[in-house]
Design a protein around this motif. Structure first.
Motif, short mmCIF file in Angstrom:
data_model
loop_
_atom_site.label_atom_id
_atom_site.label_comp_id
_atom_site.label_asym_id
_atom_site.label_seq_id
_atom_site.Cartn_x
_atom_site.Cartn_y
_atom_site.Cartn_z
N LYS A 236 8.70 17.47 20.18
CA LYS A 236 10.06 17.18 20.64
C LYS A 236 10.48 18.25 21.65
CE LYS A 236 11.41 15.35 16.08
NZ LYS A 236 12.31 15.54 14.92
N GLY A 237 11.24 17.83 22.70
CA GLY A 237 11.73 18.82 23.64
C GLY A 237 12.41 18.17 24.83
N GLY A 238 13.42 18.85 25.33
CA GLY A 238 14.13 18.36 26.51
C GLY A 238 15.16 17.32 26.18
N THR A 239 16.18 17.24 27.05
CA THR A 239 17.26 16.26 26.86
C THR A 239 17.43 15.35 28.06
OG1 THR A 239 18.88 17.89 27.66
CG2 THR A 239 18.55 17.72 25.26
N GLN A 240 17.12 15.85 29.27
CA GLN A 240 17.18 14.99 30.44
C GLN A 240 16.27 15.55 31.53
OE1 GLN A 240 21.50 15.22 31.08
NE2 GLN A 240 21.07 16.11 33.09
N VAL A 241 15.89 14.68 32.46
CA VAL A 241 14.79 14.99 33.38
C VAL A 241 15.14 16.08 34.38
CG1 VAL A 241 15.38 13.24 35.10
CG2 VAL A 241 12.97 13.91 34.76
N ASN A 242 16.42 16.29 34.68
CA ASN A 242 16.76 17.29 35.70
C ASN A 242 17.32 18.58 35.10
OD1 ASN A 242 19.15 16.16 34.86
ND2 ASN A 242 20.11 16.17 36.90
N SER A 243 16.96 18.85 33.85
CA SER A 243 17.39 20.09 33.20
C SER A 243 16.19 20.83 32.63
CB SER A 243 18.37 19.78 32.05
OG SER A 243 19.57 19.23 32.54
N ILE A 244 16.17 22.14 32.84
CA ILE A 244 15.14 22.98 32.20
C ILE A 244 15.48 23.06 30.71
CG2 ILE A 244 14.11 25.27 32.12
CD1 ILE A 244 13.47 23.66 34.65
N PRO A 245 14.56 22.66 29.85
CA PRO A 245 14.87 22.61 28.42
C PRO A 245 14.93 23.99 27.78
CG PRO A 245 12.60 22.00 28.77
CD PRO A 245 13.21 22.14 30.13
N ASP A 246 15.93 24.18 26.92
CA ASP A 246 16.07 25.47 26.24
C ASP A 246 15.54 25.43 24.80
OD1 ASP A 246 18.00 23.93 25.04
OD2 ASP A 246 19.68 25.28 25.46
N PHE A 247 15.01 24.27 24.38
CA PHE A 247 14.45 24.19 23.02
C PHE A 247 13.38 23.11 22.97
CE2 PHE A 247 14.19 22.63 18.66
CZ PHE A 247 14.03 23.82 17.97
N ALA A 248 12.34 23.40 22.22
CA ALA A 248 11.29 22.42 21.98
C ALA A 248 10.58 22.80 20.69
CB ALA A 248 10.29 22.40 23.14
N GLU A 249 9.93 21.84 20.07
CA GLU A 249 9.19 22.13 18.85
C GLU A 249 8.06 21.13 18.66
OE1 GLU A 249 12.05 21.84 15.66
OE2 GLU A 249 11.78 19.67 15.46
N PHE A 250 7.05 21.56 17.91
CA PHE A 250 6.00 20.63 17.50
C PHE A 250 5.71 20.84 16.02
CE2 PHE A 250 3.11 24.22 18.50
CZ PHE A 250 2.22 24.16 17.43
N GLU A 251 5.16 19.79 15.40
CA GLU A 251 4.71 19.86 14.02
C GLU A 251 3.22 19.52 13.98
OE1 GLU A 251 7.40 18.26 10.91
OE2 GLU A 251 8.65 17.63 12.61
N ALA A 252 2.53 20.11 13.04
CA ALA A 252 1.09 19.90 12.94
C ALA A 252 0.66 19.87 11.48
CB ALA A 252 0.33 20.99 13.69
N ASN A 253 -0.49 19.25 11.25
CA ASN A 253 -1.08 19.19 9.92
C ASN A 253 -2.51 19.71 9.98
OD1 ASN A 253 -3.00 17.15 8.10
ND2 ASN A 253 -1.26 18.00 7.00
N VAL A 254 -2.85 20.56 9.03
CA VAL A 254 -4.22 21.07 8.91
C VAL A 254 -4.78 20.61 7.57
CG1 VAL A 254 -5.70 23.09 9.07
CG2 VAL A 254 -3.43 23.13 10.13
N ARG A 255 -5.94 19.95 7.59
CA ARG A 255 -6.64 19.60 6.37
C ARG A 255 -7.65 20.71 6.10
NH1 ARG A 255 -4.15 15.49 3.34
NH2 ARG A 255 -2.64 14.70 4.85
N THR A 256 -7.42 21.46 5.04
CA THR A 256 -8.11 22.72 4.84
C THR A 256 -9.24 22.62 3.83
OG1 THR A 256 -6.53 23.41 3.13
CG2 THR A 256 -6.01 23.98 5.41
N ILE A 257 -10.15 23.58 3.90
CA ILE A 257 -11.29 23.68 2.99
C ILE A 257 -11.31 25.08 2.38
CG2 ILE A 257 -12.66 21.93 4.18
CD1 ILE A 257 -14.15 24.16 5.62
N PRO A 258 -12.00 25.26 1.26
CA PRO A 258 -11.99 26.57 0.59
C PRO A 258 -12.50 27.71 1.44
CG PRO A 258 -12.82 24.88 -0.91
CD PRO A 258 -12.71 24.24 0.45
N GLU A 259 -13.40 27.44 2.39
CA GLU A 259 -14.00 28.51 3.19
C GLU A 259 -13.02 29.15 4.17
OE1 GLU A 259 -17.14 26.30 1.32
OE2 GLU A 259 -15.33 25.67 2.39
N LEU A 260 -11.95 28.45 4.52
CA LEU A 260 -10.91 29.02 5.40
C LEU A 260 -9.57 28.71 4.75
CD1 LEU A 260 -10.31 30.51 8.00
CD2 LEU A 260 -10.27 28.33 9.20
#
Length: 408
Positions: A236-260
């Motif tokens: 997610k990020g930005g509100t309109q095309v002619n503005s420099i965005p002051d906030f953005a974020e991403f979400e992620a998922n990691v499927r993990t194993i015992p070795e890490l």
């Protein structure tokens, strides 16, 4: 308990709307059902209208076995798209329809009935605990709470009734969800030099984190679970095309194993963000939103072997026959896609997580088996449903598994 009563219990549970909450109503229902059969239980409050249920039966010295299922379900989505309303528990042609029919009110009901029948027969030695949890679908909240409170400290084995019927799960990957936010300075796009572009900063972080874990995945592998995976899933990020965005974020998922381990992954992400903040004058922050550890138990444990031996004596629960019956419900022959190695039930490792990630986070010695009724291909989907014969068969299987395991 006769077939009609067993089906009524499942229908009642499906009709209770526990979409990511409201589990107290199910817990109260199960408490009353147990009490009618002479079994006391305890409710452990999690939040308003949310409580876990714990009941125990004991018959002399022996092992302690946990029977566990979760009470919450995911959203039905657009209810108008369902053939039958998702909370009506409609029955037609010996198939029950509704949200939770597969994942996993059928498993929870079957375990509860088997628990009641075992208490009546007293054909076991040791202690059996029935645990019904809240919030499994949104972070294994109840299992985490009960583990932290010490409810599984004395446990030797756990049987979880998630919809896994073609094999017995003894190991699964962990699941780590995290969010990274980027703060910048807003400006008009005609003068970007006076702003700080939060989207561009976030994009740099996404790129470096992804490349880092692509390499880490090559360095670490588990014989049963394979490699870890890292996936950015929401941006997610930005509100309109002619503005420099002051906030953005991403979400992620990691499927993990015992070795890490999960904590090591968290620390490595934090190190990348700290370096970018220092070198590039970014303002990046990380939040962990879910943290379930990987689970690895013995595929040759007494509990796993007991389940395999019981299923051998119940031909309708053999994978080929289950695929046939589930294919009939779906109107296609699922056996055409079935690997020959699944002609008999066997131990298996999977990527999806369960409440075991919380129950076993400090107990690698616990025997684990995830085995339950369901139509896995319909989990979380529109028109979730289950052949009632499979549900009834699992009740009988659970009774045999419990008695055989607790008398070995």
């Amino acid at each position: 308990m006769n077939r009609e009563n067993a089906i009524n219990i499942l229908s009642d549970l499906i009709e209770i709307k526990t979409v990511n909450g409201n589990e107290l109503e199910v817990a109260n229902y199960l408490r009353d059902l147990l009490l009618k059969n002479g079994i006391q239980s305890e409710l452990v409050k999690f939040a308003e209208n949310r409580a876990n249920l714990i009941a125990e039966i004991e018959n002399g010295p022996g092992k302690t076995l946990v029977l566990s299922g979760h009470m919450d379900v995911v959203s039905p989505g657009d209810e108008s798209q369902w053939t039958f309303p998702p909370f009506d528990a409609h029955i037609e042609d010996d198939v029950i329809w509704g949200r939770g029919a597969s994942d996993m009110k059928s498993g929870l009901a079957a375990l509860t009935i088997a628990f009641i029948e075992t208490a009546k027969e007293k054909n076991f030695s040791g202690k059996i605990k029935l645990i019904a949890t809240v919030g499994e679908e949104i972070g294994e909240l109840g299992a985490e709470q009960l583990t932290d409170l010490g409810y599984v400290e004395d446990v030797d084995a756990i049987l979880i009734a998630e919809p896994c019927n073609l094999g017995v799960v003894y190991a699964h990957k962990g699941s780590l969800n995290y969010k990274v936010s980027s703060k910048g300075v807003a400006a008009h796009s005609s003068t970007p030099e006076i702003g700080k572009n939060a989207v561009e900063h976030l994009n740099r972080a996404m790129s470096e984190i992804s490349k880092h874990f692509e390499k880490r995945a090559e360095d670490f592998s588990n014989e049963m679970l394979g490699k870890m995976t890292h996936s950015i899933t929401v941006v997610k990020g930005g509100t309109q095309v002619n503005s420099i965005p002051d906030f953005a974020e991403f979400e992620a998922n990691v499927r993990t194993i015992p070795e890490l381990k999960n904590q090591q992954i968290i620390e490595e992400i934090q190190e990348i963000l700290a370096r970018l903040n220092k070198e590039k004058d970014f303002e990046l922050n990380m939040e962990v939103t879910a943290n379930q550890s990987p689970v690895q138990s013995d595929p040759n444990s007494k509990l796993v072997k007991t389940i395999i031996d019981v299923v051998k004596e119940m031909p309708d629960l053999l994978p080929m026959n289950l695929m046939k019956s589930m294919g009939e419900v779906l109107g296609k022959d699922l056996r055409e896609t079935l690997d020959v190695s699944f002609s008999e039930i066997k131990p298996m490792a999977v990527a999806g997580t369960t409440d075991a990630a919380q129950f076993m986070k400090d107990r690698s010695d616990i025997e684990l088996a995830v085995y339950g009724p369901g139509m896995p291909m319909l989990n979380h989907k529109i028109d979730e449903r289950l052949p009632l014969k499979q549900y009834i068969d699992f009740i009988e299987a659970y009774i045999r598994i419990i008695n055989n395991y607790m008398n070995v």
